[in-house]
Design an enzyme around this catalytic site. Structure first.
Site, mmCIF file in Angstrom:
data_model
loop_
_atom_site.group_PDB
_atom_site.id
_atom_site.type_symbol
_atom_site.label_atom_id
_atom_site.label_comp_id
_atom_site.label_asym_id
_atom_site.label_seq_id
_atom_site.Cartn_x
_atom_site.Cartn_y
_atom_site.Cartn_z
ATOM 1 N N ASP A 75 0.831 -1.194 0.000
ATOM 2 C CA ASP A 75 0.000 0.000 0.000
ATOM 3 C C ASP A 75 0.872 1.253 0.000
ATOM 4 O O ASP A 75 2.060 1.220 0.358
ATOM 5 C CB ASP A 75 -0.921 0.019 1.229
ATOM 6 C CG ASP A 75 -1.991 -1.068 1.154
ATOM 7 O OD1 ASP A 75 -2.292 -1.519 0.028
ATOM 8 O OD2 ASP A 75 -2.504 -1.471 2.214
ATOM 9 N N TYR A 115 6.519 -8.347 8.488
ATOM 10 C CA TYR A 115 6.086 -6.963 8.648
ATOM 11 C C TYR A 115 6.415 -6.470 10.051
ATOM 12 O O TYR A 115 6.410 -7.243 11.025
ATOM 13 C CB TYR A 115 4.575 -6.846 8.454
ATOM 14 C CG TYR A 115 4.073 -7.314 7.113
ATOM 15 C CD1 TYR A 115 3.807 -6.415 6.084
ATOM 16 C CD2 TYR A 115 3.829 -8.666 6.862
ATOM 17 C CE1 TYR A 115 3.338 -6.844 4.857
ATOM 18 C CE2 TYR A 115 3.364 -9.102 5.630
ATOM 19 C CZ TYR A 115 3.119 -8.188 4.641
ATOM 20 O OH TYR A 115 2.640 -8.623 3.431
ATOM 21 N N TYR A 131 -3.722 -9.984 4.098
ATOM 22 C CA TYR A 131 -4.032 -8.579 4.350
ATOM 23 C C TYR A 131 -3.720 -8.285 5.818
ATOM 24 O O TYR A 131 -4.488 -8.622 6.717
ATOM 25 C CB TYR A 131 -5.491 -8.291 4.036
ATOM 26 C CG TYR A 131 -5.837 -8.357 2.566
ATOM 27 C CD1 TYR A 131 -5.433 -7.356 1.691
ATOM 28 C CD2 TYR A 131 -6.564 -9.433 2.047
ATOM 29 C CE1 TYR A 131 -5.750 -7.415 0.334
ATOM 30 C CE2 TYR A 131 -6.889 -9.497 0.707
ATOM 31 C CZ TYR A 131 -6.472 -8.486 -0.150
ATOM 32 O OH TYR A 131 -6.789 -8.548 -1.483
#
Length: 467
Positions: A275, A348, A419
């Site tokens: 993103d 992440y 996600y």
């Protein structure tokens, strides 16, 4: 022997004196190749190729692509073979050299000498030569019925108009060669002249130079949360589109590559995406840039050129994005990169904001998430580009720590395609389980970064092997 060949050549035209066979006039075409292999034609083609090459800033080897000799020359070669070999006994068991093969080697040498560049069939630079000879096209009409019979099963039709047939034959020389070879000597003589009749005009030709698509691979890092992967522009009251962000990885990377290689088109192909507000850190995300219609192609591996470009790109990136490991690659690597996209593991770093003070119990609950399967419905935020569906993903591990106030940080390793934002806040219950449901409080993502893509090590090895 020489006497047999001369006698066969005399049979083509008895009015021509013997001396004429020792030196063919440059304006008189050979009955077999129609002038394609004659010195005057070779010289003209080579000079034309040299002129075309000058339009490119090219310093490497040349690859000759003889796209099509005149179709009638295939027929005439067979006729000449029949006529000559009838006088030579026993017949040679060796297959005769094809005109196209002879022309390719002869032209390759002529082009190499004229241009001053090496000649290699593996080169990125193509010099496409197409020969044609309108005067002898009616000869093909004699073979239409036989060829129709030869292609009956393949084409499933028996009546092909001559115009369509001739055009099709002109494009498919290999098929014509097979069809002509399939005829017996007697059948061929019944359909065509052997020896072939002499023509007045020489072959004509077209030369078109082109460069294969150049594929460049590497990895990019993105340091700003106001830099997208690809350009993100919107209409400004019907006027010219303006960017909503500071820049994009594609805008930082692609224009310099396109300019350096004088390419007409450039396509940026990333190995996945993140993103806009997510930074890409660690070893970076793999990508490929495809440059089409390039007019400047360095000769070898282009390591020096690409190293220089890498420095310039990173300098002008203004700490927004960075490129590493820029290198030449191939289509196999591109296919491989797409294949492993769904097989990667991503790690992440996520700063999480709760609506209450987090506790050590919260940390323990999140850290207990090991190899857990989650179900994610298509997120609400991507409905405009994704079809509805359920996706099963695996969260491999979570390592959470407390921060000040209502914040905590978690290192999350998950299957590609997970996600992460929805894993944290639950997306109105569309992701199960989620951090929000596990902690039984409202949770949201304050900051998110990609810090590792595990397949990058294998990718680097693949780049090394393909180069």
């Amino acid at each position: 022997s020489e006497e047999v060949i001369v006698e066969a050549l005399r049979g083509l035209d008895s009015t021509i004196p013997f001396e004429s066979f020792s030196a063919v006039n440059s304006s008189s075409p050979c009955v077999c190749c129609l002038g394609m292999l004659q010195d005057s034609t070779m010289k003209t083609v080579a000079e034309t190729c040299a002129e075309r090459v000058k339009e490119f800033e090219y310093d490497g080897v040349v690859r000759l692509n003889l796209s099509a000799p005149p179709v009638c020359s295939i027929v005439r070669q067979r006729a000449m073979e029949i006529h000559v070999l009838e006088m030579v006994k026993p017949k040679s068991e060796e297959d005769p050299v094809k005109l196209r093969t002879g022309a390719k080697y002869s032209l390759g040498h002529a082009i190499e000498t004229t241009i001053g560049a090496s000649y290699d069939q593996q080169s990125d630079f193509f010099s496409n030569v197409h020969f044609r000879h309108e005067e002898s096209m009616p000869e093909i009409e004699k073979l239409v019925n036989t060829q129709n019979q030869f292609h009956r099963n393949k084409r499933r039709k028996t009546n092909i108009p001559f115009e369509t047939f001739a055009s099709w034959m002109d494009r498919d020389v290999s098929t014509v060669e097979k069809a002509v070879r399939a005829l017996s000597d007697e059948a061929f003589r019944a359909q065509s002249d052997a020896p072939p009749i002499r023509c007045k005009s020489m072959v004509k030709f077209d030369v078109l130079c082109s460069v294969s698509d150049i594929l460049l691979s590497g990895r990019y890092l993105k340091f700003s949360r106001r830099v997208s992967q690809s350009p993100w522009k919107v209409d400004d009251d019907g006027e010219e589109k303006k960017s909503k962000l500071d820049s994009s990885v594609e805008d930082i990377l692609v224009p310099k590559l396109k300019k350096e290689f004088l390419a007409e088109h450039a396509t940026f192909i990333p190995g996945g995406r993140e993103d806009v507000d997510v930074r890409m850190l660690g070893t970076g995300r793999p990508f490929v840039v495809k440059l089409s219609g390039a007019k400047k192609v360095p000769s070898r591996a282009t390591e020096e050129v690409l190293e220089k470009l890498e420095v310039e790109i990173n300098r002008d990136g203004r700490d927004l994005a960075k490129v590493v490991g820029l290198a030449r690659t191939d289509k196999q690597h591109l296919e491989w990169m797409r294949l492993v996209e769904s097989q990667k593991r991503k790690t992440y770093a996520c700063v999480i904001r709760l609506n209450r003070q987090p506790s050590t119990d919260d940390v323990q609950k999140l850290n207990a998430l090991t190899e857990i399967k989650i179900i994610q419905k298509t997120p609400v935020r991507v409905f405009h580009r994704r079809s509805p569906g359920n996706r099963e993903k695996v969260v491999h591990r979570v390592c959470a720590k407390l921060l000040k106030g209502h914040y905590m940080v978690a290192e999350i390793e998950a299957e590609a395609g997970t996600y992460i934002k929805e894993l944290v806040h639950g997306d109105f219950g569309r992701t199960k389980p989620s951090f929000q449901s596990i902690l039984d409080c409202k949770a949201d993502v304050a900051q998110l970064d990609v810090i590792s893509i595990d397949v990058v090590k294998d990718l680097s090895e693949k780049i090394r092997q393909t180069n």
